[in-house]
Design a protein around this motif. Structure first.
Motif, PDB file in Angstrom:
ATOM      1  N   ALA A 152      -5.442  36.956 -31.456  1.00 46.89           N
ATOM      2  CA  ALA A 152      -3.994  37.027 -31.285  1.00 46.89           C
ATOM      3  C   ALA A 152      -3.632  37.317 -29.830  1.00 46.89           C
ATOM      4  CB  ALA A 152      -3.404  38.096 -32.205  1.00 46.89           C
ATOM      5  N   ALA A 153      -4.361  38.221 -29.200  1.00 38.41           N
ATOM      6  CA  ALA A 153      -4.095  38.567 -27.802  1.00 38.41           C
ATOM      7  C   ALA A 153      -4.358  37.367 -26.895  1.00 38.41           C
ATOM      8  CB  ALA A 153      -4.944  39.757 -27.378  1.00 38.41           C
ATOM      9  N   LEU A 154      -5.471  36.685 -27.103  1.00 38.56           N
ATOM     10  CA  LEU A 154      -5.795  35.518 -26.287  1.00 38.56           C
ATOM     11  C   LEU A 154      -4.787  34.395 -26.487  1.00 38.56           C
ATOM     12  CD1 LEU A 154      -9.692  35.404 -26.659  1.00 38.56           C
ATOM     13  CD2 LEU A 154      -8.347  36.299 -24.747  1.00 38.56           C
ATOM     14  N   CYS A 155      -4.344  34.224 -27.723  1.00 35.75           N
ATOM     15  CA  CYS A 155      -3.342  33.200 -28.030  1.00 35.75           C
ATOM     16  C   CYS A 155      -2.014  33.532 -27.338  1.00 35.75           C
ATOM     17  CB  CYS A 155      -3.159  33.095 -29.540  1.00 35.75           C
ATOM     18  SG  CYS A 155      -2.038  31.776 -30.041  1.00 35.75           S
ATOM     19  N   ALA A 156      -1.626  34.789 -27.360  1.00 30.04           N
ATOM     20  CA  ALA A 156      -0.378  35.216 -26.720  1.00 30.04           C
ATOM     21  C   ALA A 156      -0.446  35.025 -25.209  1.00 30.04           C
ATOM     22  CB  ALA A 156      -0.079  36.670 -27.062  1.00 30.04           C
ATOM     23  N   VAL A 157      -1.565  35.391 -24.605  1.00 29.85           N
ATOM     24  CA  VAL A 157      -1.729  35.228 -23.157  1.00 29.85           C
ATOM     25  C   VAL A 157      -1.722  33.742 -22.808  1.00 29.85           C
ATOM     26  CG1 VAL A 157      -3.330  35.514 -21.219  1.00 29.85           C
ATOM     27  CG2 VAL A 157      -2.923  37.415 -22.782  1.00 29.85           C
ATOM     28  N   GLY A 158      -2.472  32.938 -23.554  1.00 30.43           N
ATOM     29  CA  GLY A 158      -2.514  31.497 -23.298  1.00 30.43           C
ATOM     30  C   GLY A 158      -1.159  30.841 -23.468  1.00 30.43           C
ATOM     31  N   GLY A 159      -0.415  31.251 -24.483  1.00 33.78           N
ATOM     32  CA  GLY A 159       0.924  30.702 -24.704  1.00 33.78           C
ATOM     33  C   GLY A 159       1.882  31.036 -23.581  1.00 33.78           C
ATOM     34  N   ALA A 160       1.818  32.271 -23.117  1.00 37.75           N
ATOM     35  CA  ALA A 160       2.683  32.686 -22.016  1.00 37.75           C
ATOM     36  C   ALA A 160       2.350  31.920 -20.739  1.00 37.75           C
ATOM     37  CB  ALA A 160       2.556  34.192 -21.784  1.00 37.75           C
ATOM     38  N   LEU A 161       1.068  31.750 -20.461  1.00 33.67           N
ATOM     39  CA  LEU A 161       0.661  31.017 -19.261  1.00 33.67           C
ATOM     40  C   LEU A 161       1.051  29.542 -19.370  1.00 33.67           C
ATOM     41  CD1 LEU A 161      -2.835  32.615 -18.571  1.00 33.67           C
ATOM     42  CD2 LEU A 161      -0.721  32.982 -17.288  1.00 33.67           C
TER      43      LEU A 161
END
Length: 90
Positions: free
Chosen positions: A27-36
């Motif tokens: 979830a954290a990696l998905c959130a960071v990737g989505g924001a970037l």
């Protein structure tokens, strides 16, 4: 450290099961990737900042043929370590 090692470390430190730790990491990696992907900056106080920067077009040389080529403009992810993380590494 690979992803499995990271999941195990998260599970141990946060007192979670490995399944919960893996879900949290995903979830954290998905959130960071989505924001970037949207062009946003991700700042994690004490850890560092992830940002997308644009590199302009430039000229280069093909090392195999020594031919001059044009390297197209592109977006890249940049990470700048925070002060606390940098201090731990020293």
């Amino acid at each position: 450290m690979n992803k499995t090692d990271l999941v195990n470390a998260i599970a141990e430190k946060a007192e979670l099961t490995k399944v919960q730790a893996k879900a949290a990491l995903e979830a954290a990696l998905c959130a960071v990737g989505g924001a970037l992907a949207k062009g946003d900056k991700v700042a994690l106080i004490g850890f560092g900042t992830f940002a997308v920067i644009e590199k302009g077009e430039r000229s280069g040389v093909n090392p195999a043929t020594k031919e001059k080529i044009t390297i197209p403009a592109r977006k890249v992810i940049k990470f700048k370590a925070g002060a606390e993380l940098a201090a731990k590494v020293k």
